[in-house]
Every structure is written in structure tokens, then in C-alpha cells.
Design a protein around this motif. Structure first.
Motif, PDB file in Angstrom:
ATOM      1  N   ILE A 131      12.045  36.880  16.585  1.00 22.75           N
ATOM      2  CA  ILE A 131      12.133  35.582  15.910  1.00 22.75           C
ATOM      3  C   ILE A 131      12.596  34.494  16.871  1.00 22.75           C
ATOM      4  O   ILE A 131      12.018  33.408  16.928  1.00 22.75           O
ATOM      5  CB  ILE A 131      13.068  35.691  14.694  1.00 22.75           C
ATOM      6  N   SER A 132      13.646  34.780  17.637  1.00 19.91           N
ATOM      7  CA  SER A 132      14.159  33.776  18.568  1.00 19.91           C
ATOM      8  C   SER A 132      13.131  33.417  19.628  1.00 19.91           C
ATOM      9  O   SER A 132      12.931  32.233  19.950  1.00 19.91           O
ATOM     10  CB  SER A 132      15.443  34.292  19.229  1.00 19.91           C
ATOM     11  N   LEU A 133      12.459  34.437  20.170  1.00 22.35           N
ATOM     12  CA  LEU A 133      11.438  34.169  21.191  1.00 22.35           C
ATOM     13  C   LEU A 133      10.229  33.463  20.584  1.00 22.35           C
ATOM     14  O   LEU A 133       9.579  32.654  21.253  1.00 22.35           O
ATOM     15  CB  LEU A 133      11.012  35.469  21.858  1.00 22.35           C
ATOM     16  N   GLY A 134       9.920  33.744  19.316  1.00 22.12           N
ATOM     17  CA  GLY A 134       8.830  33.025  18.663  1.00 22.12           C
ATOM     18  C   GLY A 134       9.144  31.550  18.537  1.00 22.12           C
ATOM     19  O   GLY A 134       8.279  30.690  18.789  1.00 22.12           O
ATOM     20  N   SER A 166       6.789  36.608  13.525  1.00 21.17           N
ATOM     21  CA  SER A 166       7.196  37.522  12.454  1.00 21.17           C
ATOM     22  C   SER A 166       5.996  38.226  11.849  1.00 21.17           C
ATOM     23  O   SER A 166       6.029  39.441  11.605  1.00 21.17           O
ATOM     24  CB  SER A 166       7.949  36.751  11.365  1.00 21.17           C
ATOM     25  N   VAL A 167       4.910  37.477  11.592  1.00 20.33           N
ATOM     26  CA  VAL A 167       3.701  38.083  11.028  1.00 20.33           C
ATOM     27  C   VAL A 167       3.108  39.091  12.013  1.00 20.33           C
ATOM     28  O   VAL A 167       2.677  40.189  11.623  1.00 20.33           O
ATOM     29  CB  VAL A 167       2.678  36.993  10.668  1.00 20.33           C
ATOM     30  N   ALA A 168       3.097  38.746  13.302  1.00 16.18           N
ATOM     31  CA  ALA A 168       2.561  39.659  14.315  1.00 16.18           C
ATOM     32  C   ALA A 168       3.358  40.958  14.360  1.00 16.18           C
ATOM     33  O   ALA A 168       2.780  42.059  14.432  1.00 16.18           O
ATOM     34  CB  ALA A 168       2.569  38.982  15.687  1.00 16.18           C
ATOM     35  N   VAL A 169       4.685  40.855  14.308  1.00 15.54           N
ATOM     36  CA  VAL A 169       5.528  42.058  14.336  1.00 15.54           C
ATOM     37  C   VAL A 169       5.270  42.915  13.104  1.00 15.54           C
ATOM     38  O   VAL A 169       5.133  44.146  13.196  1.00 15.54           O
ATOM     39  CB  VAL A 169       7.020  41.666  14.422  1.00 15.54           C
ATOM     40  N   TYR A 170       5.186  42.289  11.939  1.00 16.98           N
ATOM     41  CA  TYR A 170       4.981  43.068  10.716  1.00 16.98           C
ATOM     42  C   TYR A 170       3.602  43.737  10.706  1.00 16.98           C
ATOM     43  O   TYR A 170       3.472  44.893  10.297  1.00 16.98           O
ATOM     44  CB  TYR A 170       5.143  42.176   9.485  1.00 16.98           C
ATOM     45  N   LEU A 171       2.568  43.018  11.167  1.00 21.19           N
ATOM     46  CA  LEU A 171       1.232  43.616  11.205  1.00 21.19           C
ATOM     47  C   LEU A 171       1.172  44.776  12.192  1.00 21.19           C
ATOM     48  O   LEU A 171       0.573  45.816  11.912  1.00 21.19           O
ATOM     49  CB  LEU A 171       0.193  42.552  11.577  1.00 21.19           C
ATOM     50  N   LEU A 172       1.798  44.617  13.355  1.00 21.67           N
ATOM     51  CA  LEU A 172       1.830  45.715  14.319  1.00 21.67           C
ATOM     52  C   LEU A 172       2.639  46.895  13.789  1.00 21.67           C
ATOM     53  O   LEU A 172       2.269  48.057  13.977  1.00 21.67           O
ATOM     54  CB  LEU A 172       2.427  45.235  15.648  1.00 21.67           C
ATOM     55  N   GLY A 173       3.748  46.589  13.113  1.00 20.56           N
ATOM     56  CA  GLY A 173       4.595  47.661  12.599  1.00 20.56           C
ATOM     57  C   GLY A 173       3.992  48.399  11.431  1.00 20.56           C
ATOM     58  O   GLY A 173       4.404  49.524  11.131  1.00 20.56           O
ATOM     59  N   SER A 174       3.020  47.792  10.749  1.00 22.06           N
ATOM     60  CA  SER A 174       2.397  48.436   9.596  1.00 22.06           C
ATOM     61  C   SER A 174       0.929  48.743   9.837  1.00 22.06           C
ATOM     62  O   SER A 174       0.174  48.952   8.888  1.00 22.06           O
ATOM     63  CB  SER A 174       2.536  47.539   8.358  1.00 22.06           C
ATOM     64  N   SER A 175       0.506  48.770  11.098  1.00 23.71           N
ATOM     65  CA  SER A 175      -0.894  49.031  11.404  1.00 23.71           C
ATOM     66  C   SER A 175      -1.253  50.476  11.063  1.00 23.71           C
ATOM     67  O   SER A 175      -0.403  51.365  11.036  1.00 23.71           O
ATOM     68  CB  SER A 175      -1.167  48.760  12.890  1.00 23.71           C
ATOM     69  N   GLY A 176      -2.523  50.693  10.799  1.00 24.71           N
ATOM     70  CA  GLY A 176      -2.961  52.030  10.404  1.00 24.71           C
ATOM     71  C   GLY A 176      -2.591  52.310   8.959  1.00 24.71           C
ATOM     72  O   GLY A 176      -2.467  51.420   8.129  1.00 24.71           O
ATOM     73  N   ALA A 190      10.020  44.699  19.904  1.00 24.89           N
ATOM     74  CA  ALA A 190      10.258  44.743  21.349  1.00 24.89           C
ATOM     75  C   ALA A 190       8.996  44.358  22.123  1.00 24.89           C
ATOM     76  O   ALA A 190       9.064  43.644  23.136  1.00 24.89           O
ATOM     77  CB  ALA A 190      10.728  46.142  21.754  1.00 24.89           C
ATOM     78  N   ALA A 191       7.836  44.821  21.652  1.00 22.35           N
ATOM     79  CA  ALA A 191       6.580  44.496  22.337  1.00 22.35           C
ATOM     80  C   ALA A 191       6.279  43.001  22.248  1.00 22.35           C
ATOM     81  O   ALA A 191       5.932  42.354  23.249  1.00 22.35           O
ATOM     82  CB  ALA A 191       5.439  45.309  21.732  1.00 22.35           C
ATOM     83  N   VAL A 192       6.407  42.428  21.045  1.00 24.60           N
ATOM     84  CA  VAL A 192       6.143  40.998  20.871  1.00 24.60           C
ATOM     85  C   VAL A 192       7.138  40.159  21.668  1.00 24.60           C
ATOM     86  O   VAL A 192       6.777  39.147  22.281  1.00 24.60           O
ATOM     87  CB  VAL A 192       6.182  40.628  19.376  1.00 24.60           C
ATOM     88  N   THR A 193       8.400  40.571  21.681  1.00 25.42           N
ATOM     89  CA  THR A 193       9.422  39.860  22.451  1.00 25.42           C
ATOM     90  C   THR A 193       9.082  39.831  23.930  1.00 25.42           C
ATOM     91  O   THR A 193       9.215  38.786  24.597  1.00 25.42           O
ATOM     92  CB  THR A 193      10.799  40.520  22.238  1.00 25.42           C
ATOM     93  N   PHE A 199       5.266  34.816  28.427  1.00 20.51           N
ATOM     94  CA  PHE A 199       4.517  33.575  28.193  1.00 20.51           C
ATOM     95  C   PHE A 199       5.393  32.348  28.412  1.00 20.51           C
ATOM     96  O   PHE A 199       4.987  31.395  29.099  1.00 20.51           O
ATOM     97  CB  PHE A 199       3.955  33.578  26.770  1.00 20.51           C
ATOM     98  N   ASN A 200       6.589  32.368  27.823  1.00 19.45           N
ATOM     99  CA  ASN A 200       7.478  31.210  27.938  1.00 19.45           C
ATOM    100  C   ASN A 200       7.777  30.879  29.387  1.00 19.45           C
ATOM    101  O   ASN A 200       7.669  29.719  29.823  1.00 19.45           O
ATOM    102  CB  ASN A 200       8.780  31.463  27.182  1.00 19.45           C
ATOM    103  N   TRP A 201       8.174  31.880  30.157  1.00 20.21           N
ATOM    104  CA  TRP A 201       8.583  31.596  31.530  1.00 20.21           C
ATOM    105  C   TRP A 201       7.399  31.301  32.441  1.00 20.21           C
ATOM    106  O   TRP A 201       7.537  30.564  33.421  1.00 20.21           O
ATOM    107  CB  TRP A 201       9.421  32.738  32.077  1.00 20.21           C
TER     108      TRP A 201
END
Length: 369
Positions: A131-134, A166-176, A190-193, A199-201
Motif C-alpha cells: 500500500i505504501s509503495l503504491g 491493493s487490487v494487484a496484490v489481491y488478484l495475485l494472491g487469489s489467482s487460480g 512482497a512481489a508487488v512491493t 519503478f519508483n527509484w
């Protein structure tokens, strides 16, 4: 093995480990009785004490600043604005800053308690799900590519970045075909972070102007924010707060494990989805308005659980009041220690929270129940 997790002895199942963790917590001394009318009365008294402490730190926040104003003059213009320089300082600068500290503190405390309950991880904080990195990625895009330079402009892009992450994390965490379990959400977070951090840096290192603007936001601060920022985040914090408090009984069932929760009639997937929405709204709004402020969402729920026990209804309520007391108090302390300037509140909370984080990792019984 993560710190604070009970060790699995030979021949012992994971359910036995959870049962042993529960028995250890029940055997551990607590500040208040866990059940009975006496416990409820003491917890209610504790809430009144917290409300009093919140009023005190709020008055200190209105009174203390880089410009010294006598308390009698502060109290007078607080209720009777007269258009003087003192009145302008109090009403246009310090009161919005105090109200923002109240909203941001409530949001961080509740989102931290929710994260720890949803993941059953005592060292979880809102940053775990990216969330913070997003929010940071949204601000970086706004500065580097769209030329946004105001705090009010940052708020919307930071919140948009939070929502996307947040949506990306939830979709990845509930994939399959699998549900979004705590373990899968943590790995996806952790992957999204990692991706957002890179990207930021990459953008900031290639754009010195963007880096110069971004560094003032990323330190975490309540200064320079006015009523327009307060009104922008207020609806998001209010909705997130309502969802969090409604979910409290379901979180008590979820704390006993997914299988036990389903046996009790709990819709585990819906509970986690609503909890994730509440965390996104609360932490997203707080981070968007004040920048990433660490350790508040991590530390406050532990203090609340020590005082009131594992009941999430009380943990969430206490966290909602303890966090703004801590945040506004840290902001006031930063003004005192940094006089005639000030230390940003994100720096103060990091200095105060780091020793607590180390202490949490060194505790032998760091459990959720």
C-alpha cells in the motif's frame, strides 16, 4: 521461520501449535481481566482515559509550534477568532494539522490492527500489501510525468496508486482456484512491493527534479496541509472505519483459523476481501495525505492487545484512539525537539518505533490470540 512464531516440535501438528499459542497467551499476565463485568468496566474506563489523552495532545498540538503563543491567547482565539495573526496561525495552520493528525492516526491504527488480524501475523503492517509503495508510485507518476506540485494534487494520485497496488496484490494472491490465504497475500504483497520500489527509484534517479519534490513528501509529515486535504480524506477514512468496526466479530472467528471460521458459518473470502478494502481506504487515505509514516500501524495494535486482550472489537476501538494520541504526540515532540524548526513526524515515529519493533521480534511469545 518468522520471529514470534511458535516452533513445531516433532510429532506436533500445526493445529497443536495454534492451541499451544492460545494456551500460552491465556497463561500470560495481562493488564486487564479478559472476561466479566469488571473487565468491561475497566476497558470502558480505559477508553475514557484515552479520550482525555487525545484531548490533551490535541490542545498541545494547537498550542505548541515554531511561533511561541501564550496558552491564554491560544485558548481565547481558539473559541473567538478575531482575524489577528495569532488567530490565523491557530485556525488556518494548527487546527487543520491537528485534525489531519487525528484522521491519519485513526486510519493507521485501524489498518494495522486489521492487517494483523487478517494475516494472523503479529508483525504485519499496512506496508506488507504494497500500500505504501503504491501511494509512492502514484506520487512519483504525478510529479515526474504530469507536473503535479501541490499536496492536494498528490492526495488523489497517491490514493489511485494505493488502489491499483491493493487490487494487484489481491488478484495475485487469489489467482487460480485457490483462495487469497494470508500466506499467498503476503507473498503477492512482497512481489508487488519489489516491483514498485524498482519503478519508483528508476524514475526518480532519471529525473532529479521529481526526486527533489518527492523527498519532501516521502519523509512523512503533517505540516503544510490545510482543510482542503482534511476534507478530501475524511470520506475515505469514515467508510474504512465503518467497515473495520463492522468486521470486528468476524475477525474474532477468523483468528481461530480458516477451518474453524467456516465451521462457525463465516464467509472467509468475503471477510478478507472487505478487510482488504478497509485497509486500502484507511491506509491509502493516510499515506496519500501525510506520506508514508512507519511503525504506528505496527506498534499500536500490540499495545491495544496487551491492555484489552485478543477481542478484536476492543482491539480495533483502542487502536483507533491510541494511534492518534501517538501520532499527534510525536508531531508535538518533533516541534519541541527541532525548535526553532521542527522534526517531521515520520522521523519521530521511526526513532520511537524502531526500538519497539526490535523488542517485538525478541519476545518469545508474540501471538495473536
Amino acid at each position: 521461520m518468522s520471529c514470534g512464531t511458535p516452533e513445531l516440535t516433532p510429532g506436533e501438528s500445526s493445529l497443536s501449535v495454534e492451541a499451544r499459542a492460545v494456551s500460552e497467551e491465556q497463561a500470560a499476565p495481562a493488564a486487564l481481566p479478559r472476561t466479566g463485568r469488571g473487565a468491561t468496566a475497566l476497558r470502558g474506563t480505559g477508553l475514557l482515559v484515552l479520550l482525555g489523552a487525545l484531548v490533551v495532545v490535541a490542545l498541545l498540538s494547537v498550542w505548541v509550534g515554531t511561533r511561541g503563543i501564550p496558552f491564554t491567547a491560544t485558548w481565547s482565539v481558539l473559541w473567538n477568532p478575531d482575524g489577528s495573526e495569532t488567530s490565523i496561525i491557530i485556525h488556518d495552520y494548527r487546527i487543520p494539522r491537528t485534525l489531519l493528525g487525528l484522521l491519519v492516526g485513526m486510519a493507521l491504527g485501524l489498518s494495522g490492527a486489521l492487517m494483523q488480524a487478517l494475516t494472523r501475523n503479529p508483525l504485519a503492517d499496512p506496508g506488507m500489501l504494497g500500500i505504501s509503495l503504491g501511494a509512492s508510485a502514484g506520487v512519483v507518476v504525478a510529479i515526474a510525468f504530469l507536473g503535479v506540485g501541490s499536496v492536494l494534487g498528490y492526495v488523489w494520485f497517491a490514493f489511485l496508486g494505493t488502489a491499483v497496488a491493493s487490487v494487484a496484490v489481491y488478484l495475485l494472491g487469489s489467482s487460480g482456484r485457490k483462495l487469497a490465504t494470508p500466506e499467498r497475500l503476503v507473498v503477492a504483497g512482497a512481489a508487488v512491493t519489489a516491483v514498485l520500489y524498482a519503478f519508483n527509484w528508476a524514475v526518480l534517479l532519471l529525473n532529479p527534479r521529481a526526486f527533489d519534490q518527492f523527498r519532501f513528501w516521502t519523509v512523512g509529515s503533517l505540516s503544510g496541509r490545510y482543510f482542503d486535504v482534511v476534507w478530501v480524506i475524511l470520506p475515505f477514512v469514515a467508510v474504512g472505519l465503518l467497515i473495520a468496526l463492522v468486521l470486528a466479530p468476524a475477525l474474532n472467528a477468523l483468528a481461530m483459523g480458516d477451518q474453524v471460521g467456516r465451521a462457525l458459518g463465516l464467509n472467509v473470502g468475503r471477510t478478507r476481501a472487505l478487510g482488504a478494502v478497509a485497509v486500502m481506504l484507511l491506509c491509502g487515505a493516510a499515506t496519500a495525505a501525510a506520506g508514508p509514516i512507519g511503525f504506528v500501524g505496527l506498534a499500536v495494535p500490540h499495545v491495544a492487545r496487551f491492555v484489552v486482550g485478543p477481542d478484536q472489537r476492543w482491539v480495533l476501538t483502542y487502536s483507533m484512539l491510541l494511534a492518534p494520541v501517538m501520532l499527534i504526540g510525536a508531531d508535538v515532540l518533533g516541534r519541541v525537539l527541532g525548535a526553532p524548526g521542527e522534526l517531521q513526524v515520520g522521523i519521530v515515529t521511526a526513532v520511537l518505533g524502531a526500538p519497539l519493533f526490535i523488542a517485538l521480534c525478541r519476545r518469545r511469545k508474540l501471538v495473536m490470540l
